[in-house]
Design a protein around this motif. Structure first.
Motif, PDB file in Angstrom:
ATOM      1  N   GLU A 203       0.676  -1.354  -0.029  1.00 21.80           N
ATOM      2  CA  GLU A 203      -0.118  -0.036  -0.076  1.00 21.80           C
ATOM      3  C   GLU A 203       0.929   1.180   0.129  1.00 21.80           C
ATOM      4  OE1 GLU A 203      -4.241  -0.782   2.181  1.00 21.80           O
ATOM      5  OE2 GLU A 203      -2.462  -0.579   3.457  1.00 21.80           O
ATOM      6  N   ILE A 204       0.574   2.313  -0.665  1.00 23.13           N
ATOM      7  CA  ILE A 204       0.789   3.781  -0.655  1.00 23.13           C
ATOM      8  C   ILE A 204      -0.225   4.599  -0.311  1.00 23.13           C
ATOM      9  CG2 ILE A 204       2.080   5.425  -1.891  1.00 23.13           C
ATOM     10  CD1 ILE A 204       3.028   3.321  -3.776  1.00 23.13           C
ATOM     11  N   ILE A 205       0.123   5.176   0.912  1.00 27.05           N
ATOM     12  CA  ILE A 205      -1.057   5.927   1.463  1.00 27.05           C
ATOM     13  C   ILE A 205      -0.831   7.351   1.610  1.00 27.05           C
ATOM     14  CG2 ILE A 205      -2.463   5.959   3.813  1.00 27.05           C
ATOM     15  CD1 ILE A 205      -2.886   3.419   2.292  1.00 27.05           C
ATOM     16  N   ILE A 248      10.000   0.858   3.729  1.00 29.73           N
ATOM     17  CA  ILE A 248       9.149  -0.119   3.718  1.00 29.73           C
ATOM     18  C   ILE A 248       8.839  -0.589   5.325  1.00 29.73           C
ATOM     19  CG2 ILE A 248       8.556  -2.656   3.054  1.00 29.73           C
ATOM     20  CD1 ILE A 248      10.973  -2.281   1.031  1.00 29.73           C
ATOM     21  N   THR A 249       7.396  -0.352   5.440  1.00 30.92           N
ATOM     22  CA  THR A 249       7.090  -0.427   6.924  1.00 30.92           C
ATOM     23  C   THR A 249       5.775  -1.646   6.680  1.00 30.92           C
ATOM     24  OG1 THR A 249       7.644   1.834   7.493  1.00 30.92           O
ATOM     25  CG2 THR A 249       6.257   0.595   9.059  1.00 30.92           C
ATOM     26  N   LYS A 250       5.885  -2.482   7.534  1.00 31.09           N
ATOM     27  CA  LYS A 250       4.673  -3.377   7.851  1.00 31.09           C
ATOM     28  C   LYS A 250       3.828  -2.884   8.777  1.00 31.09           C
ATOM     29  CE  LYS A 250       3.505  -8.406   7.642  1.00 31.09           C
ATOM     30  NZ  LYS A 250       4.017  -9.788   7.806  1.00 31.09           N
ATOM     31  N   SER A 251       2.573  -2.930   8.698  1.00 35.66           N
ATOM     32  CA  SER A 251       1.431  -2.235   9.547  1.00 35.66           C
ATOM     33  C   SER A 251       0.126  -2.745   9.056  1.00 35.66           C
ATOM     34  CB  SER A 251       1.566  -0.833   9.866  1.00 35.66           C
ATOM     35  OG  SER A 251       1.211  -0.278   8.914  1.00 35.66           O
ATOM     36  N   LYS A 252      -0.884  -2.570   9.877  1.00 39.86           N
ATOM     37  CA  LYS A 252      -2.344  -2.859   9.705  1.00 39.86           C
ATOM     38  C   LYS A 252      -2.402  -2.097   8.389  1.00 39.86           C
ATOM     39  CE  LYS A 252      -6.886  -2.712  11.466  1.00 39.86           C
ATOM     40  NZ  LYS A 252      -7.175  -4.275  10.758  1.00 39.86           N
ATOM     41  N   ALA A 253      -3.191  -2.863   7.355  1.00 40.56           N
ATOM     42  CA  ALA A 253      -3.494  -2.371   6.015  1.00 40.56           C
ATOM     43  C   ALA A 253      -4.730  -1.527   6.087  1.00 40.56           C
ATOM     44  CB  ALA A 253      -4.260  -3.562   5.070  1.00 40.56           C
ATOM     45  N   VAL A 254      -4.539  -0.593   5.500  1.00 45.70           N
ATOM     46  CA  VAL A 254      -5.805   0.693   5.329  1.00 45.70           C
ATOM     47  C   VAL A 254      -6.881   0.101   4.253  1.00 45.70           C
ATOM     48  CG1 VAL A 254      -6.358   3.148   4.647  1.00 45.70           C
ATOM     49  CG2 VAL A 254      -4.120   2.426   5.903  1.00 45.70           C
ATOM     50  N   TYR A 255      -6.655  -0.545   3.255  1.00 46.70           N
ATOM     51  CA  TYR A 255      -7.565  -0.769   2.226  1.00 46.70           C
ATOM     52  C   TYR A 255      -7.771  -2.196   1.953  1.00 46.70           C
ATOM     53  CZ  TYR A 255      -7.317   4.278   0.935  1.00 46.70           C
ATOM     54  OH  TYR A 255      -7.572   5.633   0.979  1.00 46.70           O
ATOM     55  N   LEU A 256      -7.267  -3.112   2.691  1.00 48.39           N
ATOM     56  CA  LEU A 256      -7.051  -4.364   2.515  1.00 48.39           C
ATOM     57  C   LEU A 256      -7.339  -4.951   4.033  1.00 48.39           C
ATOM     58  CD1 LEU A 256      -3.934  -4.451   0.505  1.00 48.39           C
ATOM     59  CD2 LEU A 256      -6.090  -5.002  -0.303  1.00 48.39           C
ATOM     60  N   GLU A 257      -7.523  -6.279   4.016  1.00 46.31           N
ATOM     61  CA  GLU A 257      -7.820  -6.992   5.454  1.00 46.31           C
ATOM     62  C   GLU A 257      -6.369  -7.435   5.884  1.00 46.31           C
ATOM     63  OE1 GLU A 257     -10.073 -10.435   5.042  1.00 46.31           O
ATOM     64  OE2 GLU A 257     -11.865  -9.286   4.932  1.00 46.31           O
ATOM     65  N   GLY A 258      -5.904  -7.468   7.295  1.00 46.03           N
ATOM     66  CA  GLY A 258      -4.595  -7.820   7.635  1.00 46.03           C
ATOM     67  C   GLY A 258      -3.676  -6.805   7.668  1.00 46.03           C
ATOM     68  N   ASP A 259      -2.530  -7.099   7.482  1.00 42.80           N
ATOM     69  CA  ASP A 259      -1.431  -6.276   7.289  1.00 42.80           C
ATOM     70  C   ASP A 259      -0.993  -6.341   6.059  1.00 42.80           C
ATOM     71  OD1 ASP A 259      -1.304  -6.060  10.062  1.00 42.80           O
ATOM     72  OD2 ASP A 259       0.177  -7.770  10.387  1.00 42.80           O
ATOM     73  N   SER A 260      -0.209  -5.027   5.626  1.00 43.65           N
ATOM     74  CA  SER A 260       0.185  -4.578   4.443  1.00 43.65           C
ATOM     75  C   SER A 260       1.958  -4.226   4.567  1.00 43.65           C
ATOM     76  CB  SER A 260      -0.528  -3.798   3.530  1.00 43.65           C
ATOM     77  OG  SER A 260      -0.380  -2.583   4.129  1.00 43.65           O
ATOM     78  N   LEU A 261       2.437  -4.092   3.621  1.00 47.46           N
ATOM     79  CA  LEU A 261       3.638  -3.343   3.409  1.00 47.46           C
ATOM     80  C   LEU A 261       3.547  -2.080   3.030  1.00 47.46           C
ATOM     81  CD1 LEU A 261       6.325  -5.970   2.073  1.00 47.46           C
ATOM     82  CD2 LEU A 261       6.009  -5.272   4.582  1.00 47.46           C
ATOM     83  N   LYS A 262       3.752  -0.809   3.874  1.00 47.84           N
ATOM     84  CA  LYS A 262       3.468   0.411   3.143  1.00 47.84           C
ATOM     85  C   LYS A 262       5.030   1.118   2.601  1.00 47.84           C
ATOM     86  CE  LYS A 262      -0.333   0.322   5.549  1.00 47.84           C
ATOM     87  NZ  LYS A 262      -0.194  -0.743   6.490  1.00 47.84           N
ATOM     88  N   LEU A 263       4.767   1.662   1.531  1.00 45.63           N
ATOM     89  CA  LEU A 263       5.886   2.282   0.735  1.00 45.63           C
ATOM     90  C   LEU A 263       5.734   3.766   1.035  1.00 45.63           C
ATOM     91  CD1 LEU A 263       6.221   0.294  -2.435  1.00 45.63           C
ATOM     92  CD2 LEU A 263       7.370  -0.112  -0.327  1.00 45.63           C
TER      93      LEU A 263
END
Length: 265
Positions: A203-205, A248-263
């Motif tokens: 995800e890119i937020i 690259i940071t792993k945390s709770k996803a914004v637009y998905l279920e579970g966790d995602s890698l944020k760029l």
């Protein structure tokens, strides 16, 4: 590392998402005419230069080997339930009229590449070529549904992207979904289906880049990690040069279920 330079943190221990070992897709049709197995096999051999062996079955249900990978094709004499597709229609930018056009669907096929130890990308290439051959040899085919990636792709678009394989270009658009959210002053993006290739979703937020720029950027990232069999991890960085270090940071996803890698773009 080619296009991207990656700089690892001290925290290297992280469980890699498991790859699904079964690849499934569904060509859709608007009449009861089925594909012809002999025409399908001929197209796979002549158009894609594939080695076909151990053919068993008929125009309704068949199994055979493509380059020693076992595949199965079966016709289902009913349409895919609309309830399975409704959640995809509003996000489906590759087939904007799908909700109306797919009302004419009468039946569908189930295409499966069975489990094996072969490289996952090579097996995705096989299912792509198999889908494309079914579409090309049938006049009543409408497109492809891939539920694991929430993809609905119309016939002509699928065939165009599949032909990239003739140029040794990965047809990323046929293998996973890239979602773009445009807000008033920022844009966000996410992947859906990257987990099938053993990576966490990305995800890119709230980036200041516009949606089209995010799409191009995340497409390049995906092409790199799938094509080079790279697994991104929390605490690393990635970039287009030695100077560019995108965190690259792993945390709770914004637009998905579970966790995602944020760029951090």
């Amino acid at each position: 590392m080619g296009l991207f330079d990656r700089f690892k943190s001290k925290n290297k221990i992280e469980k890699t998402p498991e790859k699904s070992n079964l690849i499934l897709s569904m060509p859709m049709f608007n009449s009861d005419e089925n594909y012809a197995l002999d025409k399908l096999i001929h197209d796979l051999e002549s158009y894609w230069d594939l080695k076909i062996s151990d053919i068993s079955g008929d125009d309704s249900v068949a199994t055979f080997n493509i380059n020693d990978e076992t595949v199965a094709v079966a016709i289902m004499p009913v349409p895919i339930p609309q309830s399975d597709l409704e959640g995809i229609f509003q996000y489906n930018y590759l087939w904007k009229d799908a909700s109306e056009e797919l009302k004419a669907m009468t039946n569908h096929a189930i295409v499966t590449v069975l489990s094996s130890e072969t490289d996952f990308v090579e097996r995705f290439k096989i299912v792509t070529k198999l889908n494309a051959s079914i579409l090309r040899t049938t006049t009543n085919s409408m497109g492809i549904y891939q539920g694991s990636q929430t993809l609905l792709i119309p016939k002509n678009v699928y065939l165009d992207f599949a032909d990239l394989l003739h140029q040794d270009i990965l047809p990323i658009q046929l293998w996973l979904y890239i979602g773009i959210i445009n807000q008033e002053t920022t844009s966000s993006a996410y992947t859906y289906g990257l987990k099938e290739f053993g990576n966490s979703e990305i995800e890119i937020i709230n980036s200041t880049k516009i949606g089209s720029e995010l799409y191009d950027f995340i497409h390049l990232i995906i092409d790199y990690i799938i094509g080079s069999d790279v697994v991104l991890k929390h605490g690393e960085t990635i970039g287009f040069s030695a100077e560019q270090k995108i965190k690259i940071t792993k945390s709770k996803a914004v637009y998905l279920e579970g966790d995602s890698l944020k760029l951090d773009v």
